[in-house]
Design a protein around this motif. Structure first.
Motif, PDB file in Angstrom:
ATOM      1  N   TYR A  26       0.846  -1.196   0.000  1.00  9.41           N
ATOM      2  CA  TYR A  26       0.000   0.000   0.000  1.00  9.41           C
ATOM      3  C   TYR A  26       0.883   1.249   0.000  1.00  9.41           C
ATOM      4  O   TYR A  26       2.109   1.152   0.158  1.00  9.41           O
ATOM      5  N   TYR A  28       1.840   3.925   1.781  1.00 12.52           N
ATOM      6  CA  TYR A  28       2.862   4.306   2.752  1.00 12.52           C
ATOM      7  C   TYR A  28       4.085   3.408   2.647  1.00 12.52           C
ATOM      8  O   TYR A  28       5.220   3.865   2.609  1.00 12.52           O
ATOM      9  N   ARG A  29       3.829   2.090   2.580  1.00  9.66           N
ATOM     10  CA  ARG A  29       4.932   1.124   2.500  1.00  9.66           C
ATOM     11  C   ARG A  29       5.679   1.271   1.167  1.00  9.66           C
ATOM     12  O   ARG A  29       6.885   1.071   1.104  1.00  9.66           O
ATOM     13  N   LYS A  76      -5.274  -0.030   1.465  1.00  7.55           N
ATOM     14  CA  LYS A  76      -5.559  -0.321   0.063  1.00  7.55           C
ATOM     15  C   LYS A  76      -4.284  -0.860  -0.586  1.00  7.55           C
ATOM     16  O   LYS A  76      -3.349  -0.094  -0.844  1.00  7.55           O
TER      17      LYS A  76
END
Lengths: 111, 298
Positions: A26, A28-29, A76
């Motif tokens: 997702y 951020y990662r 998500k």
């Protein structure tokens, strides 16, 4: 040394697809992964990645799916599609050719 | 990363996501994704995964020191996107309050001075005019700024409590539609407001003193504009934004029928714009335009 912004900007989709080809993740990662790989050459701001992801999703190169973790947090996740892998292969090949040409010209200039 | 956030933090992050979403027009799906990102970022700070820069440390120091006035000026990048919405809100408030005041004035005048109907036009006595203006002048001078002050206080309290005010929450098209409706109603109301009072002004017969009252009346829109535009200029905006805001504000006023003549009002536009720009420059040196005026600065 920091890379030129235009150079990084020209390869944003390719970088995103490269990370997603290894593992679905997702936003951020994804930013963390790219900044970690960049190792100081550039640093993506947080707002950069979402428009790219949404554009890739619109073009069918990635697909998105909401997932809920054990903690109850919903994220998500983005998955690369077959079309995305094909686009990634073509993009990498173009970059290799481009890189080869730049190196050849650069060596001629230095030589 | 698995440490749970408390409900206050979650609510604050939801609110932040909603604010950003409203400014950027994000749909619910993108809003949820944004919230997830903000949550991850916060958890990253708590776990030490996200490093703190010196600038971040200074922000925290300021926050814990309690300099809310200084912090407010640092919110410019986040809030500047709401400039058009705040301007639209001012226009809505302005139109509604103006309409209420005009309606109330006409209603009171027709109730209190019914005998004016029986007097032939153009032969009003000084006493007649003094009676009307004694009612109108305090109404205009007192009611509008008082209501404006109340509205500003209410909105500031809502924002301080991190509650969304309507003009940041509503769909832009809905705000635009409300403005169009209000402008139309106002235009109709301005078609012949004095006519509906059955009063004909014969300025040649008025004593000089009434021109002074007229002059005082002309200052009301200036005071009114200053109060509203101070609100728009609350954060440190660019000069061009303020000039654009002032011009749009006056164009709305002109279209609504209050100031139909552009040339006549050009000096007023220039003067008020200069005041807005100067007021906007003050916060960087002096904590705020309203410093020392506690009833509006809280």
């Amino acid at each position: 040394m920091k890379l030129d912004k235009e150079l990084v900007g020209a390869s944003t989709s390719l970088l995103v697809l490269s990370v997603l080809a290894k593992e679905a993740t997702y936003g951020y990662r994804l930013i963390k992964a790219i900044n970690r790989e960049a190792d100081g050459l550039f640093e993506w701001q947080e707002g950069t990645v979402y428009p790219i992801l949404h554009k890739l999703e619109k073009h069918g190169l990635v697909r998105a799916q909401w997932q809920t973790a054990d903690t109850g947090r919903r994220r998500k996740y983005y998955y690369i599609t077959a079309g995305g892998r094909e686009a990634l292969g073509q993009g990498v090949e173009q970059w290799q050719r481009w890189h080869g040409m730049v190196m050849k010209l650069g060596e001629a200039h230095n030589g | 990363m698995d440490k749970p956030l408390n409900s206050d933090t979650i609510a604050a992050l939801r609110e932040l996501a909603r604010e950003v979403g409203d400014l950027r027009g994000l749909d619910e799906d993108a809003l949820e994704e944004l919230y997830g990102h903000l949550e991850d970022k916060t958890l990253g700070y708590l776990s030490g995964e996200e490093g703190l820069s010196e600038a971040d440390a200074v922000l925290l120091t300021r926050e814990h020191f309690g300099m809310s006035g200084t912090m407010a000026s640092m919110e410019v990048p986040v809030r500047s996107g709401a400039f058009a919405r705040r301007l639209a809100a001012i226009a809505v408030y302005d139109l509604v309050l103006g309409m209420v005041l005009i309606s109330a004035t006409i209603a009171v005048s027709l109730t209190v001075f019914p005998y004016l109907d029986a007097t032939p036009p153009g032969v009003r006595t000084v006493i007649d005019w003094a009676s009307i203006w004694r009612l109108l002048l305090p109404s205009a001078i007192l009611i509008l700024p008082l209501v404006a002050w109340g509205v500003i206080r209410l909105c500031k309290r809502k924002q301080s409590a991190r509650r969304q005010v309507w003009y940041l929450r509503w769909n832009p098209y809905l705000i635009a539609a409300v403005l169009v409706v209000l402008l139309t109603v106002r235009k109709i109301q301005h078609a012949d407001p004095l006519g509906s009072m059955r009063v004909v002004l014969d300025s040649h017969k008025l004593p000089a003193g009434f021109f002074i009252i007229g002059l005082a009346m002309s200052l009301v829109p200036v005071i009114w504009a200053c109060v509203w535009m101070h609100w728009v200029a609350r954060t440190n905006r660019s000069t061009s934004s303020l000039i654009a805001g002032a011009v749009i504000w006056f164009l709305i006023r002109m279209v609504s029928g209050r100031f139909p003549d552009l040339l006549l009002n050009l000096p007023l536009i220039v003067t008020v714009t200069i005041i807005f720009v100067l007021a906007n420059r003050l916060p960087t040196r002096n904590r705020g335009f309203e410093r020392g005026v506690p009833w509006i600065s809280d």
